[in-house]
Scaffold this active site. Structure first.
Site, PDB file in Angstrom:
ATOM      1  N   ASP A  23     -63.317-119.319  -8.840  1.00 13.26           N
ATOM      2  CA  ASP A  23     -64.751-119.635  -8.911  1.00 13.26           C
ATOM      3  C   ASP A  23     -65.311-119.707  -7.488  1.00 13.26           C
ATOM      4  O   ASP A  23     -64.563-119.868  -6.520  1.00 13.26           O
ATOM      5  CB  ASP A  23     -64.992-120.973  -9.630  1.00 13.26           C
ATOM      6  CG  ASP A  23     -66.485-121.257  -9.767  1.00 13.26           C
ATOM      7  OD1 ASP A  23     -67.229-120.347 -10.205  1.00 13.26           O
ATOM      8  OD2 ASP A  23     -66.939-122.357  -9.405  1.00 13.26           O
ATOM      9  N   SER A  24     -66.620-119.616  -7.384  1.00 12.17           N
ATOM     10  CA  SER A  24     -67.268-119.740  -6.084  1.00 12.17           C
ATOM     11  C   SER A  24     -67.092-121.156  -5.528  1.00 12.17           C
ATOM     12  O   SER A  24     -67.321-121.388  -4.348  1.00 12.17           O
ATOM     13  CB  SER A  24     -68.757-119.424  -6.213  1.00 12.17           C
ATOM     14  OG  SER A  24     -69.344-120.281  -7.173  1.00 12.17           O
ATOM     15  N   TYR A  55     -72.798-118.619  -4.647  1.00  6.53           N
ATOM     16  CA  TYR A  55     -72.846-117.159  -4.745  1.00  6.53           C
ATOM     17  C   TYR A  55     -74.158-116.725  -5.415  1.00  6.53           C
ATOM     18  O   TYR A  55     -74.583-115.592  -5.267  1.00  6.53           O
ATOM     19  CB  TYR A  55     -71.682-116.648  -5.603  1.00  6.53           C
ATOM     20  CG  TYR A  55     -70.336-116.579  -4.919  1.00  6.53           C
ATOM     21  CD1 TYR A  55     -70.059-117.281  -3.748  1.00  6.53           C
ATOM     22  CD2 TYR A  55     -69.319-115.809  -5.465  1.00  6.53           C
ATOM     23  CE1 TYR A  55     -68.817-117.213  -3.151  1.00  6.53           C
ATOM     24  CE2 TYR A  55     -68.076-115.724  -4.876  1.00  6.53           C
ATOM     25  CZ  TYR A  55     -67.819-116.427  -3.716  1.00  6.53           C
ATOM     26  OH  TYR A  55     -66.584-116.347  -3.129  1.00  6.53           O
ATOM     27  N   GLY A  56     -74.733-117.647  -6.189  1.00  8.06           N
ATOM     28  CA  GLY A  56     -75.853-117.307  -7.076  1.00  8.06           C
ATOM     29  C   GLY A  56     -77.109-116.800  -6.408  1.00  8.06           C
ATOM     30  O   GLY A  56     -78.017-116.295  -7.056  1.00  8.06           O
ATOM     31  N   CYS A  86     -66.452-117.693 -12.445  1.00  9.90           N
ATOM     32  CA  CYS A  86     -67.818-117.702 -11.910  1.00  9.90           C
ATOM     33  C   CYS A  86     -68.674-116.670 -12.650  1.00  9.90           C
ATOM     34  O   CYS A  86     -68.351-115.475 -12.668  1.00  9.90           O
ATOM     35  CB  CYS A  86     -67.751-117.370 -10.426  1.00  9.90           C
ATOM     36  SG  CYS A  86     -69.343-117.278  -9.627  1.00  9.90           S
ATOM     37  N   ASN A  87     -69.765-117.120 -13.249  1.00 10.46           N
ATOM     38  CA  ASN A  87     -70.654-116.203 -13.977  1.00 10.46           C
ATOM     39  C   ASN A  87     -71.259-115.164 -13.041  1.00 10.46           C
ATOM     40  O   ASN A  87     -71.403-113.996 -13.388  1.00 10.46           O
ATOM     41  CB  ASN A  87     -71.796-116.983 -14.636  1.00 10.46           C
ATOM     42  CG  ASN A  87     -71.342-117.758 -15.850  1.00 10.46           C
ATOM     43  OD1 ASN A  87     -71.594-117.369 -16.966  1.00 10.46           O
ATOM     44  ND2 ASN A  87     -70.647-118.873 -15.633  1.00 10.46           N
ATOM     45  N   THR A  88     -71.631-115.616 -11.831  1.00 11.39           N
ATOM     46  CA  THR A  88     -72.273-114.706 -10.886  1.00 11.39           C
ATOM     47  C   THR A  88     -71.310-113.588 -10.493  1.00 11.39           C
ATOM     48  O   THR A  88     -71.670-112.406 -10.496  1.00 11.39           O
ATOM     49  CB  THR A  88     -72.726-115.502  -9.639  1.00 11.39           C
ATOM     50  OG1 THR A  88     -73.516-116.614 -10.084  1.00 11.39           O
ATOM     51  CG2 THR A  88     -73.541-114.657  -8.710  1.00 11.39           C
ATOM     52  N   GLU A 165     -73.407-131.097  -9.199  1.00 12.18           N
ATOM     53  CA  GLU A 165     -72.504-131.471  -8.099  1.00 12.18           C
ATOM     54  C   GLU A 165     -72.768-132.910  -7.642  1.00 12.18           C
ATOM     55  O   GLU A 165     -71.864-133.615  -7.209  1.00 12.18           O
ATOM     56  CB  GLU A 165     -72.673-130.517  -6.919  1.00 12.18           C
ATOM     57  CG  GLU A 165     -72.329-129.087  -7.311  1.00 12.18           C
ATOM     58  CD  GLU A 165     -71.360-128.399  -6.371  1.00 12.18           C
ATOM     59  OE1 GLU A 165     -71.145-128.889  -5.267  1.00 12.18           O
ATOM     60  OE2 GLU A 165     -70.821-127.350  -6.785  1.00 12.18           O
ATOM     61  N   CYS A 197     -73.595-120.364 -16.504  1.00  9.94           N
ATOM     62  CA  CYS A 197     -73.211-120.793 -15.153  1.00  9.94           C
ATOM     63  C   CYS A 197     -72.166-121.883 -15.320  1.00  9.94           C
ATOM     64  O   CYS A 197     -72.299-122.740 -16.205  1.00  9.94           O
ATOM     65  CB  CYS A 197     -74.435-121.326 -14.404  1.00  9.94           C
ATOM     66  SG  CYS A 197     -74.015-122.052 -12.803  1.00  9.94           S
ATOM     67  N   THR A 198     -71.156-121.830 -14.467  1.00 12.31           N
ATOM     68  CA  THR A 198     -70.033-122.770 -14.590  1.00 12.31           C
ATOM     69  C   THR A 198     -70.451-124.239 -14.600  1.00 12.31           C
ATOM     70  O   THR A 198     -69.796-125.062 -15.221  1.00 12.31           O
ATOM     71  CB  THR A 198     -69.070-122.575 -13.410  1.00 12.31           C
ATOM     72  OG1 THR A 198     -69.848-122.506 -12.202  1.00 12.31           O
ATOM     73  CG2 THR A 198     -68.237-121.325 -13.558  1.00 12.31           C
ATOM     74  N   HIS A 199     -71.527-124.552 -13.869  1.00 11.19           N
ATOM     75  CA  HIS A 199     -71.917-125.959 -13.733  1.00 11.19           C
ATOM     76  C   HIS A 199     -72.670-126.523 -14.939  1.00 11.19           C
ATOM     77  O   HIS A 199     -72.750-127.726 -15.107  1.00 11.19           O
ATOM     78  CB  HIS A 199     -72.838-126.130 -12.520  1.00 11.19           C
ATOM     79  CG  HIS A 199     -72.140-125.993 -11.211  1.00 11.19           C
ATOM     80  ND1 HIS A 199     -71.500-124.842 -10.830  1.00 11.19           N
ATOM     81  CD2 HIS A 199     -71.980-126.879 -10.199  1.00 11.19           C
ATOM     82  CE1 HIS A 199     -70.983-125.013  -9.625  1.00 11.19           C
ATOM     83  NE2 HIS A 199     -71.264-126.233  -9.219  1.00 11.19           N
TER      84      HIS A 199
END
Ligand code: DGL
Length: 286
Positions: A23-24, A55-56, A86-88, A165, A197-199
Site C-alpha cells: 500500500d502507499s 499517492y492519490g 492501494c486503490n490508487t 489517519e 480507498c484503503t482508508h
C-alpha cells in the site's frame, strides 16, 4: 529473489511462501486485516510506502514507478502472490505490474466492482476514492463491463484519508465532512456505495450515517478489501497454494520512521503491530 520477467516458467514456491501486500502507506492494513481473517495460516509481508504517501494526488507515471519499486521489494522476499491493496495503484499500475510478474498480482478494483455489480438491486452505484482513482474511471469502467445496465456516480473524498489517519472516527468534524462530500449523490438514487480507498472502511460508520440520511434509504457499503481477500483465497485454493501448516508470521516494512505507523496502524489492523522495520526507498528495486 526470483526473476519477475514473465514468459519463463513460474518460479518454484511452496505454499508456506508469504503473501506480499503493498500500500502507499498505512491504509492497506484494512486489507491485511481481512487477509489475516480469511487466510489465518498465511505468512504476510506488508510494505507501506509511508515516505511517499499520498499517492492519490500523484501522476500515473509516478505511481507506476513507486508501485513497481515496492513490488520488487516484495519479490525479494519470495512472495507467492502480491496484493496491491492501494486503490490508487490498482487503478493505474496493476496491469503494468501484473504483466511483468510471474506470480499472481491482484488489485482491489476488480473484486470491489464485482461485489458492487452483483449486490446492487437497481444498478445505481456510487464510488468514492482519491482524485487519481476517480479520474482514472477505473471503478466505473470495471463495473459497467460487469453490468451493462449499471450507472456509476463517483466522488473524490480527499479529506477522508487524513481524518482516518488522525483517528477521528466518531467525531463531529468527520460527520460534517462526510455529509459535505456525499451530498453530491443526492438525487442519484444509488443503493450501493463502493469505499474505493484503503482508508475509508475506518470511517464506515460516519459514511453509512451520512449516505443513509442523504438518500433516505439504506445503502450497501462495499469494502473492496474484504472482497479482495476472498479473491486471494480463491486463487490460492485453485493453485493449491494455501498454507495449511505454518504458525503465521506477519512482518511489516515502512519507508519512513515507523512511529506513526505503529500508533495508527494498530487501530487500522485491530491488533498489536510487533514486527515493523524501516527500509530505505533508495535501496528498493531500481
Ligand atoms: N492507499 C490509497 C488508496 O487506497 C489512499 C492513500 C493515498 O492517497 O496514497 O487509494
Amino acid at each position: 529473489m526470483h526473476e519477475p520477467v514473465k514468459n519463463n516458467a513460474a518460479p518454484f514456491l511452496s505454499p508456506e511462501a508469504p503473501i506480499g501486500i503493498f500500500d502507499s502507506g498505512i491504509g492497506g492494513l484494512t486489507v491485511a486485516k481481512e487477509v489475516m481473517k480469511q487466510l489465518p495460516n498465511e505468512n504476510i509481508i506488508y510494505i507501506g510506502d509511508t515516505a511517499r504517501v499520498p499517492y492519490g494526488t500523484k501522476s500515473d507515471r509516478t505511481i507506476k514507478a513507486f508501485t513497481l519499486q515496492s513490488c520488487l521489494f516484495l519479490l525479494e522476499h519470495d512472495v507467492k502472490m502480491i496484493i496491491i491493496a492501494c486503490n490508487t495503484s490498482s487503478a493505474v499500475a496493476l496491469d503494468f505490474i501484473a504483466n511483468m510478474f510471474r506470480i499472481p498480482v491482484i488489485g482491489v478494483i476488480q473484486p470491489g466492482s464485482q461485489a458492487a455489480a452483483s449486490r446492487s438491486k437497481n444498478h445505481r452505484i456510487g464510488v468514492i476514492g482519491t482524485h487519481t482513482t476517480v479520474n482514472s474511471q477505473s471503478y466505473k469502467k470495471t463495473i459497467t463491463s460487469l453490468e451493462s445496465k449499471a450507472e456509476v456516480f463517483s466522488q473524490a473524498c480527499s479529506l477522508f484519508v487524513p481524518l482516518a489517519e488522525e483517528g477521528w472516527l466518531h467525531h463531529g468534524v468527520t460527520d460534517q465532512v462526510c455529509s459535505e462530500y456525499l451530498k453530491v449523490f443526492e438525487g442519484t438514487n444509488i443503493d450501493t456505495l463502493v469505499m474505493g480507498c484503503t482508508h475509508y472502511p475506518i470511517l464506515a460508520d460516519s459514511i453509512d450515517k451520512a449516505i443513509q440520511k442523504i438518500m433516505g434509504h439504506p445503502v450497501t457499503l462495499i469494502d473492496s478489501g474484504v472482497e479482495t481477500a476472498q479473491v486471494a483465497k480463491n486463487i490460492l485454493a485453485e493453485k493449491k497454494m494455501i498454507n495449511t501448516h505454518s504458525k503465521a508470521s506477519h512482518k511489516f516494512y515502512v519507508t519512513d520512521l515507523p512511529k506513526n505507523f505503529t500508533a495508527v496502524g494498530e487501530r487500522f489492523l485491530g491488533k498489536k503491530l510487533d514486527s515493523i522495520e524501516m527500509v530505505n526507498v533508495e535501496s528498493m528495486g531500481f
